[in-house]
Design an enzyme around this catalytic site. Structure first.
Site, PDB file in Angstrom:
ATOM      1  N   LYS A  86       0.833  -1.202   0.000  1.00 16.02           N
ATOM      2  CA  LYS A  86       0.000   0.000   0.000  1.00 16.02           C
ATOM      3  C   LYS A  86       0.878   1.267   0.000  1.00 16.02           C
ATOM      4  O   LYS A  86       2.093   1.181   0.018  1.00 16.02           O
ATOM      5  CB  LYS A  86      -0.964  -0.029   1.179  1.00 16.02           C
ATOM      6  CG  LYS A  86      -1.748  -1.332   1.282  1.00 16.02           C
ATOM      7  CD  LYS A  86      -2.509  -1.666  -0.009  1.00 16.02           C
ATOM      8  CE  LYS A  86      -2.929  -3.118  -0.062  1.00 16.02           C
ATOM      9  NZ  LYS A  86      -4.256  -3.418   0.323  1.00 16.02           N
TER      10      LYS A  86
HETATM   11  C1  LIG Z   1      -5.131  -4.507   0.725  1.00 14.52           C
HETATM   12  C2  LIG Z   1      -6.586  -4.322   0.659  1.00 14.52           C
HETATM   13  C3  LIG Z   1      -7.421  -4.695   1.712  1.00 14.52           C
HETATM   14  C4  LIG Z   1      -6.954  -5.444   2.908  1.00 14.52           C
HETATM   15  O1  LIG Z   1      -5.875  -4.869   3.582  1.00 14.52           O
HETATM   16  P1  LIG Z   1      -4.866  -5.805   4.432  1.00 14.52           P
HETATM   17  O2  LIG Z   1      -4.091  -4.811   5.215  1.00 14.52           O
HETATM   18  O3  LIG Z   1      -4.046  -6.573   3.475  1.00 14.52           O
HETATM   19  O4  LIG Z   1      -5.689  -6.669   5.311  1.00 14.52           O
HETATM   20  C5  LIG Z   1      -8.780  -4.423   1.591  1.00 14.52           C
HETATM   21  N1  LIG Z   1      -9.280  -3.822   0.518  1.00 14.52           N
HETATM   22  C6  LIG Z   1      -8.512  -3.458  -0.528  1.00 14.52           C
HETATM   23  C7  LIG Z   1      -9.126  -2.762  -1.700  1.00 14.52           C
HETATM   24  C8  LIG Z   1      -7.143  -3.713  -0.498  1.00 14.52           C
HETATM   25  O5  LIG Z   1      -6.389  -3.372  -1.552  1.00 14.52           O
END
Ligand SMILES: *Cc1c(COP(=O)(O)O)cnc(C)c1O
Length: 409
Positions: free
Chosen positions: A189
């Site tokens: 992210k």
């Molecule tokens: C990465 C992601 C999640 C989940 O996040 P995590 O920290 O990996 O649990 C949820 N929604 C979207 C759109 C994502 O890209």
């Protein structure tokens, strides 16, 4: 190296915050200020991030998935409730709805690669409780249209900002427009603490409920933990001080990183304008994160040929983020259910799911190719492109390579 831009800019700042915690010996998020060297990194991260994004309240969590569950729990979404969610998203947007015993209703995307507001109303039933727009690949959803539909039909809006930390739409940060927003800090992210996430809202009641769900029903920051004063049954989705320390340092770099990403993306995109058969996905607001550049070809054939030459894949074929590739969802398989003898219990749903049920989404994703700008992640199909540290010469070289491949199609 694969990862998001945050993982490319680790430096003295993260190290300093982390060492504060190690030296204090207190790795737990709770403590008394000034007692035993307690550093309050998680609490400071929450306060600073709330201020930065324009939320009244933030709850740090152990993941974005956890943050989404807290959002659903805060709104009281549960058995039999339907939640409208796009078919192009990370699976957690959909699986968290199922795990709260609610029902995901899959919606089409448009050429912004976010939920198509013109295809939402046809999905609304008397059971619909919420819309979950996902600001996919850092691009804000068309929030004005979505909020108008939500208002008209009296629905909650949960913004999945996991891929869009820091993005803004018409001057407001993503996550502050709907009722509540969920964010991720995993390594792919915008900013990262390895794993982690947070919930943001300006509604005190939702904040208290989200906080309680994330920590065994306790009131915010574990005030009033006495027997008789806990609000709801909750989980443990707490962030620890080590993650909090890194998240704190990364949060302070967020806006600078977004500036850099936007500049580098513009340099790359400008050089790819006007090529035959090649366009780009539409961007709903220039406040997007600019973590990726998404090419949109006029035909699936041209996209496939381009990908073959570049050694990558169109988004439809890039793995996890496309409903067609989510076999657990299509087969409705959960870990537990009525009389579960481990033989694939299926979750109850008022709707059916099957491959190619979203033809508009399939058509767009067959023609779309992700080029990395800051997020380098094969799971998103962005196996080629640049990163946040790429020099101007490197950006120009990648643009030249892409131009040559497109010209030869
Ligand atoms: C990465 C992601 C999640 C989940 O996040 P995590 O920290 O990996 O649990 C949820 N929604 C979207 C759109 C994502 O890209």
């Amino acid at each position: 190296m694969a990862g998001g831009p945050g993982s490319y800019v680790f430096g003295a700042e993260e190290k300093k915050e982390l060492m504060d915690v190690i030296e204090s010996g207190n790795l737990f998020r709770y403590g008394s200020p000034g007692v035993d060297g307690f550093q309050a990194k998680v609490a400071t991260f929450e306060t600073e991030m709330a201020e930065r994004l324009g939320h009244k309240h933030v709850v740090a969590t152990s993941s974005g998935t956890g943050a989404l569950m807290c959002c659903l729990a805060a709104l009281g979404i549960g058995a039999g409730d339907e939640v409208i969610v796009p078919g192009y998203t990370f699976i957690a947007s959909i699986s968290t709805i199922i795990l709260m015993n609610a029902i995901p209703v899959l919606a089409e995307i448009d050429e912004s690669l976010t939920i198509d507001p013109t295809r939402i109303e046809e999905l609304i039933t008397p059971r619909t409780k919420a819309i979950m727009p996902v600001h996919m690949l850092g691009n804000p959803c068309d929030m004005d249209a979505i909020m108008a539909i939500a208002k008209k039909h009296n629905l909650y809006v949960i913004e999945d900002c996991c891929q869009a930390v820091g993005a803004s739409y018409r001057g407001r940060r993503c996550g502050t427009i709907g009722d509540i927003g969920a964010y991720s800090l995993n390594v792919f992210k915008t900013i990262t603490s390895g794993d982690g996430g947070f919930v943001g809202t300006s509604d005190l009641n939702l904040y208290e409920r989200a906080f309680g769900f994330h920590d065994q029903g306790h009131k915010p920051r574990r005030m009033g933990v006495e027997v008789g004063r806990r609000s709801i049954v909750g989980m443990n989705m707490r962030m620890n001080e080590l993650s909090g320390a890194v998240a704190l340092a990364q949060g302070r770099k967020l806006d600078g990183m977004l500036d850099t990403l936007r500049t580098k993306k513009k340099r790359l995109k400008d050089q790819l304008q006007g090529l035959p058969g090649l366009g780009f996905r539409s961007i709903n607001d220039e406040g997007e994160c600019a973590t990726l550049l998404t090419l949109l070809f006029d035909t699936a054939e041209r996209a496939a040929k381009f990908c073959e030459a570049m050694g990558t894949a169109p988004i439809s074929n890039s793995g996890w983020h496309v409903y067609n590739n989510m076999e657990q969802i299509l087969n409705k398989v959960t870990a537990s259910g009525a009389n579960c003898p481990y033989d694939c219990p299926r979750f109850e749903s008022t709707v059916e799911y099957h491959k190619h049920m979203l033809p508009q989404t399939d058509d767009i994703l067959d023609r779309a190719v992700n080029i990395s700008v800051g997020v380098v992640d094969k799971g998103l199909g962005s196996g080629c492109g640049i990163n946040i540290n790429s020099s101007e010469a490197e950006i120009d070289a990648e643009a030249t390579r892409i131009r040559a491949v497109v010209a030869a199609l």
